[in-house]
Design a protein around this motif. Structure first.
Motif, PDB file in Angstrom:
ATOM      1  N   ASP A   7       0.999  -1.058   0.111  1.00  0.00           N
ATOM      2  CA  ASP A   7       0.037  -0.154   0.157  1.00  0.00           C
ATOM      3  C   ASP A   7       0.884   1.288  -0.191  1.00  0.00           C
ATOM      4  O   ASP A   7       1.417   1.708   0.944  1.00  0.00           O
ATOM      5  N   ASN A   8       1.166   1.778  -1.300  1.00  0.00           N
ATOM      6  CA  ASN A   8       1.956   2.806  -1.312  1.00  0.00           C
ATOM      7  C   ASN A   8       1.207   4.233  -1.626  1.00  0.00           C
ATOM      8  O   ASN A   8       1.790   5.332  -1.584  1.00  0.00           O
ATOM      9  N   LEU A   9      -0.043   4.177  -1.713  1.00  0.00           N
ATOM     10  CA  LEU A   9      -0.986   5.192  -2.191  1.00  0.00           C
ATOM     11  C   LEU A   9      -1.838   5.975  -1.029  1.00  0.00           C
ATOM     12  O   LEU A   9      -2.098   7.031  -1.143  1.00  0.00           O
ATOM     13  N   SER A  10      -2.204   5.112  -0.182  1.00  0.00           N
ATOM     14  CA  SER A  10      -2.998   5.522   0.784  1.00  0.00           C
ATOM     15  C   SER A  10      -2.592   6.820   1.507  1.00  0.00           C
ATOM     16  O   SER A  10      -1.463   6.990   1.942  1.00  0.00           O
ATOM     17  N   GLY A  11      -3.738   7.804   1.535  1.00  0.00           N
ATOM     18  CA  GLY A  11      -3.230   9.167   2.118  1.00  0.00           C
ATOM     19  C   GLY A  11      -2.634  10.229   1.169  1.00  0.00           C
ATOM     20  O   GLY A  11      -2.338  11.230   1.610  1.00  0.00           O
ATOM     21  N   MET A  12      -2.257   9.734   0.174  1.00  0.00           N
ATOM     22  CA  MET A  12      -1.546  10.709  -1.038  1.00  0.00           C
ATOM     23  C   MET A  12      -2.973  11.606  -1.629  1.00  0.00           C
ATOM     24  O   MET A  12      -3.827  11.282  -1.649  1.00  0.00           O
ATOM     25  N   TYR A  13      -2.463  12.984  -1.889  1.00  0.00           N
ATOM     26  CA  TYR A  13      -3.111  13.720  -2.722  1.00  0.00           C
ATOM     27  C   TYR A  13      -2.874  13.487  -4.090  1.00  0.00           C
ATOM     28  O   TYR A  13      -1.868  13.334  -4.529  1.00  0.00           O
ATOM     29  N   PHE A  14      -4.053  13.975  -4.895  1.00  0.00           N
ATOM     30  CA  PHE A  14      -3.736  13.826  -6.321  1.00  0.00           C
ATOM     31  C   PHE A  14      -4.511  14.756  -7.240  1.00  0.00           C
ATOM     32  O   PHE A  14      -5.410  15.473  -6.848  1.00  0.00           O
ATOM     33  N   THR A  15      -3.926  14.910  -8.484  1.00  0.00           N
ATOM     34  CA  THR A  15      -5.016  15.559  -9.408  1.00  0.00           C
ATOM     35  C   THR A  15      -5.011  14.623 -10.488  1.00  0.00           C
ATOM     36  O   THR A  15      -3.982  13.910 -10.970  1.00  0.00           O
ATOM     37  N   GLY A  21      -9.259  19.498 -20.742  1.00  0.00           N
ATOM     38  CA  GLY A  21      -8.293  20.307 -20.140  1.00  0.00           C
ATOM     39  C   GLY A  21      -8.447  20.546 -18.962  1.00  0.00           C
ATOM     40  O   GLY A  21      -7.578  21.459 -18.300  1.00  0.00           O
ATOM     41  N   SER A  22      -9.419  20.570 -18.036  1.00  0.00           N
ATOM     42  CA  SER A  22      -9.547  20.765 -16.723  1.00  0.00           C
ATOM     43  C   SER A  22      -8.961  19.516 -15.891  1.00  0.00           C
ATOM     44  O   SER A  22      -8.616  18.710 -16.378  1.00  0.00           O
ATOM     45  N   TYR A  23      -9.151  19.667 -14.642  1.00  0.00           N
ATOM     46  CA  TYR A  23      -8.569  18.688 -13.770  1.00  0.00           C
ATOM     47  C   TYR A  23      -9.429  18.399 -12.407  1.00  0.00           C
ATOM     48  O   TYR A  23     -10.167  19.549 -12.156  1.00  0.00           O
ATOM     49  N   ALA A  24      -9.375  17.302 -11.982  1.00  0.00           N
ATOM     50  CA  ALA A  24      -9.943  17.189 -10.519  1.00  0.00           C
ATOM     51  C   ALA A  24      -9.010  16.858  -9.600  1.00  0.00           C
ATOM     52  O   ALA A  24      -7.837  16.581  -9.884  1.00  0.00           O
ATOM     53  N   THR A  25      -9.490  17.148  -8.188  1.00  0.00           N
ATOM     54  CA  THR A  25      -8.396  17.071  -7.167  1.00  0.00           C
ATOM     55  C   THR A  25      -9.189  16.006  -6.363  1.00  0.00           C
ATOM     56  O   THR A  25     -10.414  15.978  -6.250  1.00  0.00           O
ATOM     57  N   GLY A  26      -8.375  15.216  -5.336  1.00  0.00           N
ATOM     58  CA  GLY A  26      -9.010  14.466  -4.093  1.00  0.00           C
ATOM     59  C   GLY A  26      -7.744  13.749  -3.206  1.00  0.00           C
ATOM     60  O   GLY A  26      -6.573  14.359  -3.457  1.00  0.00           O
ATOM     61  N   GLN A  27      -8.104  12.983  -2.779  1.00  0.00           N
ATOM     62  CA  GLN A  27      -7.139  12.079  -1.883  1.00  0.00           C
ATOM     63  C   GLN A  27      -7.465  10.820  -1.843  1.00  0.00           C
ATOM     64  O   GLN A  27      -8.463  10.108  -2.071  1.00  0.00           O
ATOM     65  N   TYR A  37      -8.417   1.009  -4.953  1.00  0.00           N
ATOM     66  CA  TYR A  37      -8.171   2.049  -3.971  1.00  0.00           C
ATOM     67  C   TYR A  37      -9.637   2.913  -3.797  1.00  0.00           C
ATOM     68  O   TYR A  37     -10.115   2.992  -4.949  1.00  0.00           O
ATOM     69  N   PHE A  38      -9.973   3.092  -2.639  1.00  0.00           N
ATOM     70  CA  PHE A  38     -11.084   4.017  -2.608  1.00  0.00           C
ATOM     71  C   PHE A  38     -10.370   5.291  -2.409  1.00  0.00           C
ATOM     72  O   PHE A  38      -9.362   5.672  -1.931  1.00  0.00           O
ATOM     73  N   VAL A  39     -10.936   6.503  -3.375  1.00  0.00           N
ATOM     74  CA  VAL A  39     -10.593   7.893  -3.532  1.00  0.00           C
ATOM     75  C   VAL A  39     -11.791   8.455  -3.116  1.00  0.00           C
ATOM     76  O   VAL A  39     -12.871   8.254  -3.445  1.00  0.00           O
ATOM     77  N   ARG A  40     -11.590   9.874  -2.783  1.00  0.00           N
ATOM     78  CA  ARG A  40     -12.724  10.867  -2.554  1.00  0.00           C
ATOM     79  C   ARG A  40     -12.148  11.976  -3.626  1.00  0.00           C
ATOM     80  O   ARG A  40     -11.153  12.585  -3.018  1.00  0.00           O
ATOM     81  N   PHE A  41     -12.901  12.257  -4.415  1.00  0.00           N
ATOM     82  CA  PHE A  41     -12.701  13.563  -5.078  1.00  0.00           C
ATOM     83  C   PHE A  41     -13.204  14.599  -4.347  1.00  0.00           C
ATOM     84  O   PHE A  41     -14.257  14.519  -3.558  1.00  0.00           O
ATOM     85  N   SER A  47     -18.851  17.110   0.420  1.00  0.00           N
ATOM     86  CA  SER A  47     -17.717  16.260   0.374  1.00  0.00           C
ATOM     87  C   SER A  47     -18.525  15.136  -0.379  1.00  0.00           C
ATOM     88  O   SER A  47     -19.538  14.454   0.052  1.00  0.00           O
ATOM     89  N   LEU A  48     -17.724  14.511  -1.451  1.00  0.00           N
ATOM     90  CA  LEU A  48     -18.467  13.581  -2.381  1.00  0.00           C
ATOM     91  C   LEU A  48     -18.134  12.370  -1.574  1.00  0.00           C
ATOM     92  O   LEU A  48     -17.024  12.029  -0.984  1.00  0.00           O
TER      93      LEU A  48
END
Length: 101
Positions: A7-15, A21-27, A37-41, A47-48
């Motif tokens: 598990d190297n990704l849990s807790g990381m933030y992302f785009t 051309g747009s982007y989304a963010t989450g964790q 993985y479970f992610v939250r955008f 809160s989604l």
């Protein structure tokens, strides 16, 4: 046989880049199972719910080999990246005429 899942990704933030051309963010919240993985955008005001995303989806790239997902250790690192993305570039003018002496 080793039953431990890496598990190297849990807790990381992302785009994640979108095709328009747009982007989304989450964790990344936590590992669901090996390879997913479970992610939250992040929404604008609410809160989604969590979504299930495979590692394969996170590794997707454009036809030009640009990765769609970018990961950051801290929210500050991600904010620095998104600020750079959202800052309009300023055109530079380069003179091709040699100044007179």
């Amino acid at each position: 046989m080793n039953d431990k899942i890496m598990d190297n990704l849990s807790g990381m933030y992302f785009t994640v880049d979108d095709g328009d051309g747009s982007y989304a963010t989450g964790q990344v919240i936590r590992i669901a199972t090996e390879g997913a993985y479970f992610v939250r955008f992040e929404g604008e005001e609410i809160s989604l719910p969590m979504e299930l995303v495979s590692v394969g989806e996170m590794l997707e790239a454009t036809d030009d080999d640009y990765k769609l997902w970018r990961f950051f250790d801290t929210i500050e690192e991600r904010e620095k990246w998104t600020k750079w993305l959202d800052t309009p570039s300023t055109p530079r003018v380069i003179s091709l005429v040699r100044p007179p002496r």
